[in-house]
Write a protein that holds these residues in place. Structure first.
Motif, PDB file in Angstrom:
ATOM      1  N   GLN A  29       0.823  -1.210   0.000  1.00 37.60           N
ATOM      2  CA  GLN A  29       0.000   0.000   0.000  1.00 37.60           C
ATOM      3  C   GLN A  29       0.861   1.266   0.000  1.00 37.60           C
ATOM      4  OE1 GLN A  29      -3.447   0.074  -0.439  1.00 37.60           O
ATOM      5  NE2 GLN A  29      -2.852   2.166  -0.902  1.00 37.60           N
ATOM      6  N   ALA A  30       1.962   1.250   0.741  1.00 40.91           N
ATOM      7  CA  ALA A  30       2.866   2.403   0.760  1.00 40.91           C
ATOM      8  C   ALA A  30       3.458   2.637  -0.629  1.00 40.91           C
ATOM      9  CB  ALA A  30       3.974   2.198   1.792  1.00 40.91           C
ATOM     10  N   PHE A  31       3.794   1.554  -1.335  1.00 40.81           N
ATOM     11  CA  PHE A  31       4.324   1.681  -2.694  1.00 40.81           C
ATOM     12  C   PHE A  31       3.258   2.253  -3.630  1.00 40.81           C
ATOM     13  CE2 PHE A  31       4.863  -0.266  -6.935  1.00 40.81           C
ATOM     14  CZ  PHE A  31       6.039   0.363  -7.308  1.00 40.81           C
ATOM     15  N   ILE A  32       2.041   1.759  -3.524  1.00 49.11           N
ATOM     16  CA  ILE A  32       0.951   2.269  -4.365  1.00 49.11           C
ATOM     17  C   ILE A  32       0.728   3.759  -4.089  1.00 49.11           C
ATOM     18  CG2 ILE A  32      -1.558   2.143  -4.754  1.00 49.11           C
ATOM     19  CD1 ILE A  32      -1.257  -0.936  -4.266  1.00 49.11           C
ATOM     20  N   ASP A  33       0.710   4.126  -2.824  1.00 47.09           N
ATOM     21  CA  ASP A  33       0.537   5.535  -2.456  1.00 47.09           C
ATOM     22  C   ASP A  33       1.661   6.388  -3.018  1.00 47.09           C
ATOM     23  OD1 ASP A  33      -1.758   4.787  -1.093  1.00 47.09           O
ATOM     24  OD2 ASP A  33      -0.798   4.873   0.904  1.00 47.09           O
ATOM     25  N   HIS A  34       2.893   5.880  -2.895  1.00 55.62           N
ATOM     26  CA  HIS A  34       4.059   6.603  -3.427  1.00 55.62           C
ATOM     27  C   HIS A  34       3.922   6.808  -4.945  1.00 55.62           C
ATOM     28  CE1 HIS A  34       8.240   7.766  -4.102  1.00 55.62           C
ATOM     29  NE2 HIS A  34       8.242   6.877  -5.077  1.00 55.62           N
ATOM     30  N   MET A  35       3.518   5.771  -5.647  1.00 58.64           N
ATOM     31  CA  MET A  35       3.370   5.870  -7.099  1.00 58.64           C
ATOM     32  C   MET A  35       2.252   6.846  -7.471  1.00 58.64           C
ATOM     33  SD  MET A  35       5.831   4.165  -8.266  1.00 58.64           S
ATOM     34  CE  MET A  35       5.413   4.245  -9.983  1.00 58.64           C
ATOM     35  N   ASN A  36       1.161   6.824  -6.728  1.00 60.09           N
ATOM     36  CA  ASN A  36       0.050   7.735  -7.002  1.00 60.09           C
ATOM     37  C   ASN A  36       0.460   9.190  -6.778  1.00 60.09           C
ATOM     38  OD1 ASN A  36      -1.856   5.864  -7.851  1.00 60.09           O
ATOM     39  ND2 ASN A  36      -2.571   5.483  -5.772  1.00 60.09           N
ATOM     40  N   GLN A  37       1.304   9.431  -5.786  1.00 56.79           N
ATOM     41  CA  GLN A  37       1.719  10.799  -5.482  1.00 56.79           C
ATOM     42  C   GLN A  37       2.872  11.251  -6.362  1.00 56.79           C
ATOM     43  OE1 GLN A  37       2.590  10.799  -1.320  1.00 56.79           O
ATOM     44  NE2 GLN A  37       0.484  10.316  -0.731  1.00 56.79           N
ATOM     45  N   GLY A  38       3.718  10.307  -6.731  1.00 58.03           N
ATOM     46  CA  GLY A  38       4.948  10.668  -7.442  1.00 58.03           C
ATOM     47  C   GLY A  38       4.819  10.806  -8.945  1.00 58.03           C
ATOM     48  N   LEU A  39       3.821  10.200  -9.521  1.00 62.19           N
ATOM     49  CA  LEU A  39       3.714  10.250 -10.992  1.00 62.19           C
ATOM     50  C   LEU A  39       2.555  11.107 -11.429  1.00 62.19           C
ATOM     51  CD1 LEU A  39       4.479   6.563 -11.982  1.00 62.19           C
ATOM     52  CD2 LEU A  39       5.958   8.520 -12.127  1.00 62.19           C
TER      53      LEU A  39
END
Length: 98
Positions: free
Chosen positions: A88-98
């Motif tokens: 979930q942290a990775f998904i959140d990071h990807m949603n915020q970073g891209l």
């Protein structure tokens, strides 16, 4: 969280498949003798993959190094389960970073 290690782990289709199986262990590993609350036995993952034990072990090690799965030893057996917090942290990071 090591973003590069996660990307490396997810770059392989078999590792993505293992994560998908572990998301619904009741569907794919219902024949496991021990409760699925421990995770899924490495031997059952080996059988489902249809690859050599050493290849599957390498895939599991890569997923574990990336923090996407965790393992628990019970006697001579190793059980694996998804690390939902890291996923979930990775998904959140990807949603915020891209």
């Amino acid at each position: 969280m090591d973003i590069d290690a996660i990307h490396k782990a997810l770059a392989n289709p078999m590792r993505r498949q293992i994560l998908a199986w572990l998301k619904q262990p009741e569907q794919y590993f219902s024949d496991q003798e021990h409760g699925l609350n421990l995770g899924v036995c490495a031997g059952l993952i080996d059988r489902r993959c249809g690859l050599s034990q050493s290849t599957v072990s390498a895939h599991l090690a890569t997923l574990q190094k990336a923090g996407l799965i965790s393992s628990k030893r019970v006697g001579q057996w190793a059980f694996f389960s998804r690390n939902e917090e890291t996923i979930q942290a990775f998904i959140d990071h990807m949603n915020q970073g891209l």
